[in-house]
Scaffold this active site. Structure first.
Site, PDB file in Angstrom:
ATOM      1  N   ASN A 209     -12.897  -4.515  -7.950  1.00  0.00           N
ATOM      2  CA  ASN A 209     -12.797  -3.080  -8.241  1.00  0.00           C
ATOM      3  C   ASN A 209     -12.628  -2.879  -9.739  1.00  0.00           C
ATOM      4  O   ASN A 209     -12.627  -3.843 -10.512  1.00  0.00           O
ATOM      5  CB  ASN A 209     -11.648  -2.443  -7.453  1.00  0.00           C
ATOM      6  CG  ASN A 209     -10.317  -3.105  -7.748  1.00  0.00           C
ATOM      7  OD1 ASN A 209      -9.832  -3.111  -8.872  1.00  0.00           O
ATOM      8  ND2 ASN A 209      -9.718  -3.703  -6.707  1.00  0.00           N
ATOM      9  N   LYS A 289     -25.653 -20.393  -3.156  1.00  0.00           N
ATOM     10  CA  LYS A 289     -26.062 -19.043  -3.544  1.00  0.00           C
ATOM     11  C   LYS A 289     -27.044 -18.486  -2.524  1.00  0.00           C
ATOM     12  O   LYS A 289     -28.020 -19.141  -2.159  1.00  0.00           O
ATOM     13  CB  LYS A 289     -26.708 -19.073  -4.926  1.00  0.00           C
ATOM     14  CG  LYS A 289     -27.223 -17.704  -5.370  1.00  0.00           C
ATOM     15  CD  LYS A 289     -27.997 -17.795  -6.679  1.00  0.00           C
ATOM     16  CE  LYS A 289     -28.622 -16.444  -7.014  1.00  0.00           C
ATOM     17  NZ  LYS A 289     -29.441 -16.496  -8.232  1.00  0.00           N
ATOM     18  N   PHE A 323       2.104   1.954  -5.645  1.00  0.00           N
ATOM     19  CA  PHE A 323       1.182   2.874  -6.306  1.00  0.00           C
ATOM     20  C   PHE A 323       0.221   3.436  -5.278  1.00  0.00           C
ATOM     21  O   PHE A 323      -0.160   2.745  -4.325  1.00  0.00           O
ATOM     22  CB  PHE A 323       0.391   2.153  -7.401  1.00  0.00           C
ATOM     23  CG  PHE A 323       1.023   2.223  -8.762  1.00  0.00           C
ATOM     24  CD1 PHE A 323       0.472   2.995  -9.763  1.00  0.00           C
ATOM     25  CD2 PHE A 323       2.181   1.511  -9.037  1.00  0.00           C
ATOM     26  CE1 PHE A 323       1.050   3.069 -11.011  1.00  0.00           C
ATOM     27  CE2 PHE A 323       2.769   1.567 -10.279  1.00  0.00           C
ATOM     28  CZ  PHE A 323       2.203   2.356 -11.279  1.00  0.00           C
ATOM     29  N   LYS A 337       2.425   7.249   2.459  1.00  0.00           N
ATOM     30  CA  LYS A 337       2.503   5.809   2.180  1.00  0.00           C
ATOM     31  C   LYS A 337       3.948   5.389   1.893  1.00  0.00           C
ATOM     32  O   LYS A 337       4.396   4.316   2.324  1.00  0.00           O
ATOM     33  CB  LYS A 337       1.608   5.486   0.980  1.00  0.00           C
ATOM     34  CG  LYS A 337       1.419   4.022   0.671  1.00  0.00           C
ATOM     35  CD  LYS A 337       0.386   3.859  -0.447  1.00  0.00           C
ATOM     36  CE  LYS A 337       0.145   2.392  -0.764  1.00  0.00           C
ATOM     37  NZ  LYS A 337      -0.880   2.233  -1.832  1.00  0.00           N
TER      38      LYS A 337
END
Length: 402
Positions: A209, A289, A323, A337
């Site tokens: 991310n 790969k 967070f 949360k």
């Protein structure tokens, strides 16, 4: 936090040097022992005799003016200081300090002192925004110097903008607040997670991310500056942890971070999970790969372990902070949360807001504690946000024990 402190005041050659007279007087009135070092150009604006009368101490200007043969003056002053304050700090002295130049009494002492150094810049608005000055300030900030930002207003040069030396009262308040913060977490062990994780697909591909790790690193720095011993568990980032109180542990995957956080959780007093951990990982990892195919390639994903939830379930004496980086109804989701994961506080930020997304140097957040009291922190640098978060955590920990 100023009373009985040895304050070394560096005054450089700008028109704002006249404000340093009031600063010297107010520091002395608050019980500080003040010694002033002036540059040659500063003495063109204000007489050294003025500072001598206000501080009741000799004023230092010449590196080679060795009044006491038993001491080396610039080293003696550097060792004497509990707090070193540059006000006003010109572009010139900032550049010297950032590049290790020691060509007069003040710059020599600055390189030798081990005290906290506070820099209050004052200069023309365009000088303050010049790339060289900006880079020099960034370097000093990275090394642990503390800046007291100039105010905006009418400048002596006739321009209106940022560059005016902050008022003496505000400078003293900023120094005192930071000095008090240095003992907030003394004796505490703080565990911080930062950055992204990487979930491997094959030898050349992975899912990740946009987290840069800047917020987590800022929190580790803030906790260390507050006197804590910090363990920083970080995913792959291009950042360095400068403070000697920070022990850095590098991890790659969500599973790595899960295991490392649990390994250190039991001995921690405060845990801040700022890392952006992958919620999913590829179910199958290929040893070779994957070659391009004529058809679509579907990657099946599986859930990773919820680190924050698992820490909340284990929590005993720890103050656990999470967070919530959201784009829709961030505060409502963050409070949900907080409850669900048994947290003591949560930091909520709307990453869709300008200046608050991944990778930037600024942030704006909402701090919510266990009592669901919401406190907004407006847009500012991530380090300033981190400093304030640490103050709030220390306050809420104290409230829980009283």
């Amino acid at each position: 936090m100023i009373q009985n402190k040895h304050v070394l005041l560096g005054v450089t050659g700008g028109i704002a040097a006249y404000k340093a007279c009031a600063l010297t007087s107010k520091l002395t009135q608050q019980g500080a022992d003040v010694k002033v070092i002036m540059t040659e150009n500063a003495a063109k604006f204000v007489s050294p005799l003025t500072f001598q009368a206000l501080s009741r101490n000799p004023v230092h200007m010449d590196t080679f003016d060795e009044k006491d043969p038993a001491k080396i003056a610039h080293i003696d002053l550097a060792d004497w200081a509990d707090i070193t304050l540059l006000a006003p700090a010109t572009a010139n002295i900032i550049g010297k300090l950032a590049n290790g130049i020691a060509d007069d009494m003040l710059s020599t002492v600055l390189l030798a002192t081990q005290s906290s150094v506070y820099i209050a810049p004052a200069m023309n608005v365009h000088m303050y925004a010049h790339p060289a000055v900006v880079e020099n300030m960034k370097q000093l900030d990275a090394w642990g110097y503390h800046f007291i930002e100039p105010g905006a207003g009418y400048l002596a040069c006739g321009y209106v903008g940022k560059g005016r030396l902050e008022e003496p009262e505000s400078i003293i308040a900023a120094v005192a607040q930071h000095q008090s913060g240095q003992t907030l977490l003394s004796g505490k062990k703080v565990l911080v997670s930062a950055g992204p994780t990487q979930e491997k697909v094959d030898p050349v591909r992975f899912f990740t991310n946009r987290s840069s790790g800047k917020m987590g690193f800022a929190l580790a720095e803030a906790a260390a500056n507050a006197g804590a011993d910090v363990t920083l568990v970080t995913g792959p980032v291009s950042l360095e942890a400068e403070n000697k109180r920070i022990e850095r542990i590098d991890v790659v995957t969500a599973e790595d971070m899960y295991q490392t956080m649990h390994d250190h959780f039991g001995t921690s007093d405060i845990v801040i999970k700022a890392a952006a951990v992958a919620d999913y990982r590829p179910k199958q990892i290929y040893d070779e790969k994957m070659k391009k195919q004529p058809d679509d390639w579907h990657v099946e994903m599986e859930r990773t372990q919820d680190i924050l939830m698992s820490l909340g379930e284990r929590k005993e004496h720890q103050f656990l902070t999470g967070f919530a980086a959201e784009t829709t109804n961030p505060v409502d989701y963050g409070i949900s949360k907080l409850r669900k994961k048994h947290l003591d506080a949560i930091i909520i930020n709307n990453i869709a807001a300008e200046g608050a997304g991944f990778g930037g140097d600024t942030n704006m957040v909402t701090y919510v504690n266990k009592s669901e009291e919401k406190e907004e922190m407006t847009l500012r640098s991530k380090q300033e946000i981190a400093d304030e978060i640490v103050i709030k955590i220390a306050r809420d920990m104290k409230d829980e024990t009283t």
